[in-house]
Design a protein around this motif. Structure first.
Motif, PDB file in Angstrom:
ATOM      1  N   HIS A  83      42.380  63.006 -41.344  1.00  0.00           N
ATOM      2  CA  HIS A  83      43.356  63.801 -40.909  1.00  0.00           C
ATOM      3  C   HIS A  83      43.380  63.645 -39.210  1.00  0.00           C
ATOM      4  N   ARG A  84      44.648  63.051 -38.899  1.00  0.00           N
ATOM      5  CA  ARG A  84      44.773  63.016 -37.378  1.00  0.00           C
ATOM      6  C   ARG A  84      45.228  64.134 -36.813  1.00  0.00           C
ATOM      7  N   PRO A  85      44.656  64.785 -35.850  1.00  0.00           N
ATOM      8  CA  PRO A  85      44.983  66.329 -35.293  1.00  0.00           C
ATOM      9  C   PRO A  85      46.206  66.171 -34.515  1.00  0.00           C
ATOM     10  N   SER A  86      46.915  67.309 -34.551  1.00  0.00           N
ATOM     11  CA  SER A  86      48.279  67.225 -33.617  1.00  0.00           C
ATOM     12  C   SER A  86      47.920  66.941 -32.323  1.00  0.00           C
ATOM     13  N   ASN A  87      48.979  66.581 -31.583  1.00  0.00           N
ATOM     14  CA  ASN A  87      48.792  66.434 -30.113  1.00  0.00           C
ATOM     15  C   ASN A  87      48.289  67.425 -29.407  1.00  0.00           C
ATOM     16  N   SER A  88      48.472  68.466 -29.733  1.00  0.00           N
ATOM     17  CA  SER A  88      48.076  69.549 -28.741  1.00  0.00           C
ATOM     18  C   SER A  88      46.564  69.976 -29.238  1.00  0.00           C
ATOM     19  N   LEU A  89      46.426  69.736 -30.375  1.00  0.00           N
ATOM     20  CA  LEU A  89      45.004  70.160 -30.799  1.00  0.00           C
ATOM     21  C   LEU A  89      44.141  68.850 -30.396  1.00  0.00           C
ATOM     22  N   PHE A  90      44.622  67.636 -30.484  1.00  0.00           N
ATOM     23  CA  PHE A  90      43.705  66.667 -29.863  1.00  0.00           C
ATOM     24  C   PHE A  90      43.458  66.603 -28.418  1.00  0.00           C
ATOM     25  N   ALA A  91      44.613  67.161 -27.693  1.00  0.00           N
ATOM     26  CA  ALA A  91      44.457  67.269 -26.076  1.00  0.00           C
ATOM     27  C   ALA A  91      43.584  68.386 -25.848  1.00  0.00           C
ATOM     28  N   ALA A  92      43.555  69.575 -26.643  1.00  0.00           N
ATOM     29  CA  ALA A  92      42.742  70.550 -26.265  1.00  0.00           C
ATOM     30  C   ALA A  92      41.241  70.058 -26.633  1.00  0.00           C
ATOM     31  N   LEU A  93      40.801  69.434 -27.871  1.00  0.00           N
ATOM     32  CA  LEU A  93      39.713  68.753 -28.167  1.00  0.00           C
ATOM     33  C   LEU A  93      39.014  67.879 -26.902  1.00  0.00           C
ATOM     34  N   GLU A  94      39.964  67.057 -26.376  1.00  0.00           N
ATOM     35  CA  GLU A  94      39.659  66.206 -25.380  1.00  0.00           C
ATOM     36  C   GLU A  94      39.162  66.751 -24.229  1.00  0.00           C
ATOM     37  N   GLU A  95      39.990  67.894 -23.978  1.00  0.00           N
ATOM     38  CA  GLU A  95      39.809  68.751 -22.716  1.00  0.00           C
ATOM     39  C   GLU A  95      38.179  69.545 -22.942  1.00  0.00           C
ATOM     40  N   ALA A  96      38.037  70.158 -24.241  1.00  0.00           N
ATOM     41  CA  ALA A  96      36.541  70.942 -24.713  1.00  0.00           C
ATOM     42  C   ALA A  96      35.470  69.857 -24.616  1.00  0.00           C
ATOM     43  N   LEU A  97      35.761  68.664 -24.866  1.00  0.00           N
ATOM     44  CA  LEU A  97      34.470  67.742 -24.873  1.00  0.00           C
ATOM     45  C   LEU A  97      34.347  67.215 -23.532  1.00  0.00           C
ATOM     46  N   ALA A  98      35.376  67.162 -22.669  1.00  0.00           N
ATOM     47  CA  ALA A  98      35.458  66.683 -21.350  1.00  0.00           C
ATOM     48  C   ALA A  98      34.554  67.701 -20.424  1.00  0.00           C
ATOM     49  N   THR A  99      35.080  68.984 -20.632  1.00  0.00           N
ATOM     50  CA  THR A  99      34.289  70.219 -20.123  1.00  0.00           C
ATOM     51  C   THR A  99      32.921  70.154 -20.409  1.00  0.00           C
ATOM     52  N   HIS A 100      32.528  69.660 -21.405  1.00  0.00           N
ATOM     53  CA  HIS A 100      30.977  69.902 -21.907  1.00  0.00           C
ATOM     54  C   HIS A 100      30.385  68.747 -22.026  1.00  0.00           C
ATOM     55  N   ILE A 101      30.893  67.645 -21.558  1.00  0.00           N
ATOM     56  CA  ILE A 101      30.271  66.103 -21.879  1.00  0.00           C
ATOM     57  C   ILE A 101      28.771  66.280 -21.592  1.00  0.00           C
ATOM     58  N   ASN A 102      28.187  66.882 -20.566  1.00  0.00           N
ATOM     59  CA  ASN A 102      26.925  66.704 -20.488  1.00  0.00           C
ATOM     60  C   ASN A 102      25.894  67.520 -21.357  1.00  0.00           C
ATOM     61  N   HIS A 103      26.643  68.065 -22.273  1.00  0.00           N
ATOM     62  CA  HIS A 103      25.764  68.704 -23.277  1.00  0.00           C
ATOM     63  C   HIS A 103      25.894  68.165 -24.716  1.00  0.00           C
ATOM     64  N   ILE A 104      26.699  66.930 -24.571  1.00  0.00           N
ATOM     65  CA  ILE A 104      26.764  66.498 -25.880  1.00  0.00           C
ATOM     66  C   ILE A 104      25.740  65.368 -26.053  1.00  0.00           C
ATOM     67  N   SER A 105      25.111  65.722 -27.499  1.00  0.00           N
ATOM     68  CA  SER A 105      23.910  65.006 -27.858  1.00  0.00           C
ATOM     69  C   SER A 105      24.220  63.528 -28.369  1.00  0.00           C
ATOM     70  N   SER A 106      23.257  62.781 -28.276  1.00  0.00           N
ATOM     71  CA  SER A 106      23.476  61.228 -28.629  1.00  0.00           C
ATOM     72  C   SER A 106      24.113  61.159 -30.034  1.00  0.00           C
ATOM     73  N   ASP A 107      23.710  61.889 -30.796  1.00  0.00           N
ATOM     74  CA  ASP A 107      24.671  61.677 -32.176  1.00  0.00           C
ATOM     75  C   ASP A 107      25.824  62.205 -31.976  1.00  0.00           C
ATOM     76  N   ASP A 108      26.105  63.343 -31.403  1.00  0.00           N
ATOM     77  CA  ASP A 108      27.662  63.925 -31.307  1.00  0.00           C
ATOM     78  C   ASP A 108      28.398  62.781 -30.542  1.00  0.00           C
ATOM     79  N   VAL A 109      27.733  61.939 -29.544  1.00  0.00           N
ATOM     80  CA  VAL A 109      28.506  60.917 -28.705  1.00  0.00           C
ATOM     81  C   VAL A 109      28.921  59.799 -29.774  1.00  0.00           C
TER      82      VAL A 109
END
Length: 169
Positions: A83-109
Motif C-alpha cells: 500500500h502506497r500511503p496517501s500524499n499527506s500521510l507520506f509527507a507527514a511520515l517524511e517529516e517525522a522521520l527527518a525530525t528523528h533521523i538521529n534516532h533511527i537505528s541501522s535496521d530501521d534505516v
C-alpha cells in the motif's frame, strides 16, 4: 465457510469503526494503530482498502506524535502490505522521520530504504539527502541482508545520489 467469511467481514468492520472513532489522545499515548498495521503485515494478513483508508485517517490525526520507530515501522508495514500511503500521510511520515533521523537505528534505516523502493515512493530531495547521510553514519552497523536491501532500494530509486551505492561498504 460462508459463516467464517461473514465473521471476518464483521471483525474488519469493527476495526474500521474503532479506527474512525479513535480519539487522537489515545494515539498520542498508545501507538496502537501503528502496531495493528505492523502486525497485520508481519503475519501476512491483507486488510481491505477500507481498513487501510480508515487507518490512514486515524494516523493522520496524530502523525506528529510518532517517533522514529513508529514512523519507520509504519512505512515498512504499509510497503509490506503493498500500500502506497496517501500524499499527506507520506509527507507527514517524511517529516517525522527527518525530525528523528538521529534516532533511527541501522535496521530501521534499511527498512525505510526498502519501503521507499517497494512502494515506488518519490521522497523529497531534502529527505533523501538526510536519509543518505544517516545511512553513511550507520553503515558499519548494517547486517549483510540490510546492506543488500539498501543497495537494492538505491538501485530502484532514480533520485538517489549515484555515488551512494559505490560508497556503501
Amino acid at each position: 465457510r460462508e459463516r467464517e467469511r461473514e465473521r471476518e467481514r464483521e471483525t474488519e468492520g469493527l476495526c474500521i469503526l474503532f479506527l474512525i472513532h479513535l480519539p487522537p489522545t489515545l494515539l498520542l499515548t498508545l501507538p496502537l494503530v501503528v502496531d495493528l498495521i505492523y502486525y497485520l503485515s508481519l503475519y501476512k494478513v491483507t486488510p481491505s482498502r477500507d481498513l487501510i483508508t480508515a487507518y490512514e485517517a486515524a494516523t493522520n490525526r496524530a502523525i506528529s506524535s510518532l517517533d522514529s520507530d513508529d514512523a519507520s515501522e509504519l512505512l515498512w508495514a504499509l510497503a509490506r502490505l503493498g500500500h502506497r500511503p496517501s500524499n499527506s500521510l507520506f509527507a507527514a511520515l517524511e517529516e517525522a522521520l527527518a525530525t528523528h533521523i538521529n534516532h533511527i537505528s541501522s535496521d530501521d534505516v534499511a527498512g525505510v530504504w526498502w519501503a521507499l523502493a517497494r512502494i515506488k515512493a518519490e521522497p523529497s530531495v531534502g529527505f533523501l539527502r538526510i536519509l543518505e547521510q544517516r545511512t553513511f553514519e550507520v553503515q558499519k552497523s548494517l547486517s549483510e541482508n540490510e546492506l543488500k536491501d539498501v543497495r537494492w532500494a538505491i538501485s530502484k530509486m532514480p533520485h538517489v545520489d549515484s555515488n551512494l551505492f559505490s560508497k556503501l561498504a
